[in-house]
Write a protein that holds these residues in place. Structure first.
Motif, PDB file in Angstrom:
ATOM      1  N   LEU A   1      21.440   6.827  25.650  1.00 30.41           N
ATOM      2  CA  LEU A   1      22.241   6.369  24.519  1.00 30.41           C
ATOM      3  C   LEU A   1      22.659   7.585  23.709  1.00 30.41           C
ATOM      4  N   SER A   2      23.950   7.713  23.459  1.00 29.83           N
ATOM      5  CA  SER A   2      24.442   8.871  22.717  1.00 29.83           C
ATOM      6  C   SER A   2      25.245   8.408  21.513  1.00 29.83           C
ATOM      7  N   TYR A   3      24.970   9.046  20.379  1.00 30.61           N
ATOM      8  CA  TYR A   3      25.732   8.779  19.170  1.00 30.61           C
ATOM      9  C   TYR A   3      26.690   9.944  18.943  1.00 30.61           C
ATOM     10  N   LYS A   4      27.966   9.647  18.862  1.00 28.14           N
ATOM     11  CA  LYS A   4      29.060  10.619  18.715  1.00 28.14           C
ATOM     12  C   LYS A   4      29.466  11.271  20.027  1.00 28.14           C
ATOM     13  N   GLY A   5      28.756  10.998  21.121  1.00 30.04           N
ATOM     14  CA  GLY A   5      29.144  11.584  22.394  1.00 30.04           C
ATOM     15  C   GLY A   5      28.707  13.032  22.522  1.00 30.04           C
ATOM     16  N   VAL A   6      29.186  13.692  23.614  1.00 31.52           N
ATOM     17  CA  VAL A   6      28.878  15.103  23.855  1.00 31.52           C
ATOM     18  C   VAL A   6      30.183  15.811  24.205  1.00 31.52           C
ATOM     19  N   ASN A   7      30.117  17.127  24.203  1.00 27.48           N
ATOM     20  CA  ASN A   7      31.273  17.912  24.633  1.00 27.48           C
ATOM     21  C   ASN A   7      31.253  18.018  26.153  1.00 27.48           C
TER      22      ASN A   7
END
Length: 221
Positions: A178-184
């Motif tokens: 689960l990721s909040y704001k995503g990743v680069n």
């Protein structure tokens, strides 16, 4: 809101030639390589879903193999508190080619981890109890069912796994990120072994997560 959408779009991808699940963040696949650690597998149809394979050997020539999948998902999940995440589903298969059974244990805390390459972007690691089989690899979310109820109940709890794998048998289990704001960029994960210690890598973040009760296994070059 715009930042979240842009982050979601770039978060998860699979291998070239197929698509991620349709919906928010669906993107075309791209290859990833991990020189010196994993090797790509191209023959068996299952292997198009595998990102890395680690083969370990002991002094007697016995092998233990860990295979880590590419992601499926990239869709939004809204937690009970209204916070919106993006999730991805992965699986790992461990094959015991020794003459002895062994037990592995994995534990992740309830805390979130920060991506070193994506400051102020955080993720959680959850382990569903559902049984994963390789017949499910072509299914939506690798066949992981009832995902939202699981996430609702597990999001604020630590995750753990304990499995015993007998000689000449394999065990396959899920991980949900689960990721909040995503990743680069894209998201890649993988379980690997150093001595008796297990480590889980998520992009450039490596997390000590468990142990295995076999000794003297080293990564085969």
């Amino acid at each position: 809101m715009l930042l979240l959408i842009l982050a979601t779009t770039g978060l998860f991808s699979c291998k070239q030639g197929s698509k991620s699940e349709e919906g928010a963040g669906a993107v075309e696949v791209s290859n990833s390589k991990e020189k010196g650690k994993g090797q790509k597998l191209l023959s068996n149809p299952v292997y198009k879903f595998i990102d890395t394979q680690y083969k370990y050997v002991d002094a007697a020539g016995q092998h233990l193999i860990i295979e880590n999948s590419l992601p499926k998902g990239g869709l939004k999940y809204t937690a009970p508190d209204g916070k919106v995440y993006v999730y991805a589903v992965f699986w790992t298969r461990i094959t015991n080619e020794t003459v002895n059974p062994f037990t592995l244990t994995i534990d992740f805390p309830v805390d979130s981890f920060e991506f070193p390459s994506s400051p102020e972007r955080y993720f959680k690691i959850l382990i569903p109890s559902d049984t994963m089989t390789l017949e499910k690899v072509s299914l939506f979310n690798y066949g992981l069912s009832n995902l939202k109820p699981f996430l609702d109940s597990a999001i604020h709890k630590p995750s753990s796994l304990k499995r015993t794998i007998n000689p000449n048998e394999s065990n396959v289990f899920y991980f949900v990120i689960l990721s909040y704001k995503g990743v680069n960029g894209t998201l890649r994960t993988g379980l690997n072994l150093k001595g008796q210690d297990l480590f889980y890598r998520i992009n450039d973040k490596v997390i000590a997560c468990g142990k295995i009760n076999l000794k003297d296994f080293t990564l085969q070059k």
